[in-house]
Design an enzyme around this catalytic site. Structure first.
Site, PDB file in Angstrom:
ATOM      1  N   ASP A  11       0.875  -1.182   0.000  1.00  0.00           N
ATOM      2  CA  ASP A  11       0.000   0.000   0.000  1.00  0.00           C
ATOM      3  C   ASP A  11       0.908   1.226   0.000  1.00  0.00           C
ATOM      4  O   ASP A  11       2.126   1.121   0.171  1.00  0.00           O
ATOM      5  CB  ASP A  11      -0.875  -0.014   1.265  1.00  0.00           C
ATOM      6  CG  ASP A  11      -1.786   1.201   1.367  1.00  0.00           C
ATOM      7  OD1 ASP A  11      -2.455   1.533   0.373  1.00  0.00           O
ATOM      8  OD2 ASP A  11      -1.815   1.852   2.439  1.00  0.00           O
ATOM      9  N   SER A  12       0.283   2.392  -0.149  1.00  0.00           N
ATOM     10  CA  SER A  12       1.045   3.631  -0.096  1.00  0.00           C
ATOM     11  C   SER A  12       1.583   3.910   1.313  1.00  0.00           C
ATOM     12  O   SER A  12       2.474   4.730   1.467  1.00  0.00           O
ATOM     13  CB  SER A  12       0.145   4.796  -0.517  1.00  0.00           C
ATOM     14  OG  SER A  12      -0.968   4.866   0.360  1.00  0.00           O
ATOM     15  N   TYR A  43      -1.007   8.310  -2.527  1.00  0.00           N
ATOM     16  CA  TYR A  43      -1.056   7.985  -3.949  1.00  0.00           C
ATOM     17  C   TYR A  43      -2.319   8.582  -4.598  1.00  0.00           C
ATOM     18  O   TYR A  43      -2.364   8.763  -5.811  1.00  0.00           O
ATOM     19  CB  TYR A  43      -1.135   6.468  -4.139  1.00  0.00           C
ATOM     20  CG  TYR A  43       0.159   5.698  -3.978  1.00  0.00           C
ATOM     21  CD1 TYR A  43       1.335   6.288  -3.523  1.00  0.00           C
ATOM     22  CD2 TYR A  43       0.187   4.338  -4.291  1.00  0.00           C
ATOM     23  CE1 TYR A  43       2.496   5.540  -3.388  1.00  0.00           C
ATOM     24  CE2 TYR A  43       1.352   3.587  -4.162  1.00  0.00           C
ATOM     25  CZ  TYR A  43       2.506   4.195  -3.708  1.00  0.00           C
ATOM     26  OH  TYR A  43       3.655   3.446  -3.576  1.00  0.00           O
ATOM     27  N   CYS A  74      -4.275  -1.832  -1.733  1.00  0.00           N
ATOM     28  CA  CYS A  74      -4.482  -0.408  -1.988  1.00  0.00           C
ATOM     29  C   CYS A  74      -5.504  -0.287  -3.118  1.00  0.00           C
ATOM     30  O   CYS A  74      -5.302  -0.845  -4.202  1.00  0.00           O
ATOM     31  CB  CYS A  74      -3.152   0.223  -2.397  1.00  0.00           C
ATOM     32  SG  CYS A  74      -3.285   1.932  -2.951  1.00  0.00           S
ATOM     33  N   ASN A  75      -6.587   0.423  -2.846  1.00  0.00           N
ATOM     34  CA  ASN A  75      -7.619   0.589  -3.884  1.00  0.00           C
ATOM     35  C   ASN A  75      -7.108   1.425  -5.050  1.00  0.00           C
ATOM     36  O   ASN A  75      -7.451   1.176  -6.198  1.00  0.00           O
ATOM     37  CB  ASN A  75      -8.853   1.291  -3.303  1.00  0.00           C
ATOM     38  CG  ASN A  75      -9.665   0.389  -2.396  1.00  0.00           C
ATOM     39  OD1 ASN A  75     -10.649  -0.196  -2.808  1.00  0.00           O
ATOM     40  ND2 ASN A  75      -9.251   0.271  -1.146  1.00  0.00           N
ATOM     41  N   GLU A 153      -2.791   8.796   8.614  1.00  0.00           N
ATOM     42  CA  GLU A 153      -1.328   8.719   8.707  1.00  0.00           C
ATOM     43  C   GLU A 153      -0.825   9.539   9.900  1.00  0.00           C
ATOM     44  O   GLU A 153       0.202   9.244  10.489  1.00  0.00           O
ATOM     45  CB  GLU A 153      -0.671   9.211   7.401  1.00  0.00           C
ATOM     46  CG  GLU A 153      -0.954   8.326   6.188  1.00  0.00           C
ATOM     47  CD  GLU A 153      -0.081   7.056   6.109  1.00  0.00           C
ATOM     48  OE1 GLU A 153       1.085   7.103   6.516  1.00  0.00           O
ATOM     49  OE2 GLU A 153      -0.602   6.018   5.639  1.00  0.00           O
ATOM     50  N   CYS A 185     -10.994   2.694   0.269  1.00  0.00           N
ATOM     51  CA  CYS A 185      -9.577   3.025   0.440  1.00  0.00           C
ATOM     52  C   CYS A 185      -9.164   2.272   1.689  1.00  0.00           C
ATOM     53  O   CYS A 185      -9.888   2.303   2.698  1.00  0.00           O
ATOM     54  CB  CYS A 185      -9.398   4.532   0.637  1.00  0.00           C
ATOM     55  SG  CYS A 185      -7.740   4.993   1.200  1.00  0.00           S
ATOM     56  N   HIS A 187      -7.165   2.797   3.931  1.00  0.00           N
ATOM     57  CA  HIS A 187      -6.984   3.593   5.146  1.00  0.00           C
ATOM     58  C   HIS A 187      -8.318   3.784   5.892  1.00  0.00           C
ATOM     59  O   HIS A 187      -8.321   3.967   7.112  1.00  0.00           O
ATOM     60  CB  HIS A 187      -6.452   4.992   4.807  1.00  0.00           C
ATOM     61  CG  HIS A 187      -4.983   5.055   4.506  1.00  0.00           C
ATOM     62  ND1 HIS A 187      -4.440   4.565   3.350  1.00  0.00           N
ATOM     63  CD2 HIS A 187      -3.946   5.582   5.214  1.00  0.00           C
ATOM     64  CE1 HIS A 187      -3.122   4.784   3.354  1.00  0.00           C
ATOM     65  NE2 HIS A 187      -2.805   5.398   4.482  1.00  0.00           N
TER      66      HIS A 187
HETATM   67  N1  DGL Z   1      -4.756   3.210   0.957  1.00  0.00           N
HETATM   68  C1  DGL Z   1      -4.783   3.503  -0.429  1.00  0.00           C
HETATM   69  C2  DGL Z   1      -6.055   3.160  -1.095  1.00  0.00           C
HETATM   70  O1  DGL Z   1      -6.631   2.145  -0.729  1.00  0.00           O
HETATM   71  C3  DGL Z   1      -4.126   4.775  -0.902  1.00  0.00           C
HETATM   72  C4  DGL Z   1      -4.378   6.013  -0.173  1.00  0.00           C
HETATM   73  C5  DGL Z   1      -3.465   7.115  -0.670  1.00  0.00           C
HETATM   74  O2  DGL Z   1      -2.262   6.926  -0.623  1.00  0.00           O
HETATM   75  O3  DGL Z   1      -3.971   8.142  -1.127  1.00  0.00           O
HETATM   76  O4  DGL Z   1      -6.504   3.796  -1.993  1.00  0.00           O
END
Ligand code: DGL
Length: 273
Positions: A11-12, A43, A74-75, A153, A185, A187
């Site tokens: 993931d990011s 990301y 990561c989506n 974060e 997402c 997160h």
């Molecule tokens: N956690 C990631 C997702 O599922 C990326 C979030 C990000 O870095 O903007 O999209």
């Protein structure tokens, strides 16, 4: 590839830990190698080319560590780069979007589904595509929530500022009479309790991590790659984490999410040129 090789996830940043947690429950016989790109998070506001480039580097790194299969936790990467990764690398790779859409289509009773995710994921229209393919009568109400990732974060999970931001983003889609809301997402499940409080108990929150881990288990089985630790010597199955920055901060955050302390040697720094 040996079935006792580790599995990879990335993931990011910290968000993919919500998937790691689920993997540890559903696949207790697998050793996980996780990469969190903490130096380059988020990301979700970056271009497809940039995200695909990062994803390619990380996938190559995980492959160099000997993983037998990868779950893109990561989506955003799943939405923008999964097809590229699958065509460039010769191992099973799955994303979290398709299983997440499937779970949402099963959860809804009214066919009115909210989807929240990063700008990139929402902009790709991928959740709508999968949901409409499953059931053309579904109506999707999508909303990008770019501030959620930095709040997570930063560790501002139980915080009144976070509550205000949740309302600011979500009130307009809850007003559409949705009965399910996809946390699109990885997160966002870390904000689940606060989101549930804001939208009310009448809306089911869908966390794609559960369905994705189930799908991943199925893919491992199908490819004869599911590990059976009862065969052979007992290996150390504790997960190993690599991050591109802030290893110590990651270690304490991950311990909180996973519910047990992580030895220092299990969280390492790895950066790309
Ligand atoms: N956690 C990631 C997702 O599922 C990326 C979030 C990000 O870095 O903007 O999209």
């Amino acid at each position: 590839m040996a079935s006792n090789a580790p599995i990879g996830a990335f993931d990011s940043g910290m968000g993919g830990l919500t998937v790691v947690k689920e993997l540890m429950q559903q696949l207790p016989g697998e050793q996980i190698i996780y990469y969190g790109d903490t130096a380059r998070v988020p990301y979700g506001d970056k271009s497809k080319e940039t995200v695909a480039g990062y994803a390619r580097q990380i996938t190559g790194f995980l492959v160099s560590k000997g993983v037998k299969a990868i779950i893109v936790a990561c989506n955003t990467v799943s939405a923008l780069a999964l097809d590229d990764l699958k065509s460039e690398f010769d191992l099973p790779i799955i994303g979290v979007v398709k299983p997440g859409a499937k779970a949402a289509a099963e959860a809804t009773r009214t066919n009115r589904i909210g989807v929240i995710a990063t700008r990139a994921t929402i902009g790709s229209g991928i959740y709508e595509d999968f949901l409409h393919r499953t059931n053309p009568r579904i109506r999707v109400f999508a909303k990008a929530c770019p501030l959620f990732v930095p709040l997570v974060e930063e560790g501002w999970i139980d915080d009144e500022i976070t509550d205000l931001i949740i309302h600011r983003y979500l009130d307009e889609i809850t007003a559409e009479g949705i009965d399910s809301l996809v946390l699109g997402c990885t997160h966002y499940p870390l904000l689940k309790a606060r989101i549930q409080q804001a939208v009310g108990d009448g809306i089911t929150l869908v966390n794609p991590a559960f369905e994705s881990s189930r799908e991943f288990k199925y893919v491992l089985e199908e490819n004869g790659l599911l590990n059976d630790p009862s065969q052979g010597a007992t290996a150390d199955l504790s997960p190993t984490f690599y991050v591109s920055d802030g290893a110590e901060r990651f270690r304490s955050f991950a311990a909180r999410i996973l519910g047990s302390p992580l030895p220092e040697e299990n969280v390492k720094l790895h950066t790309f040129e």
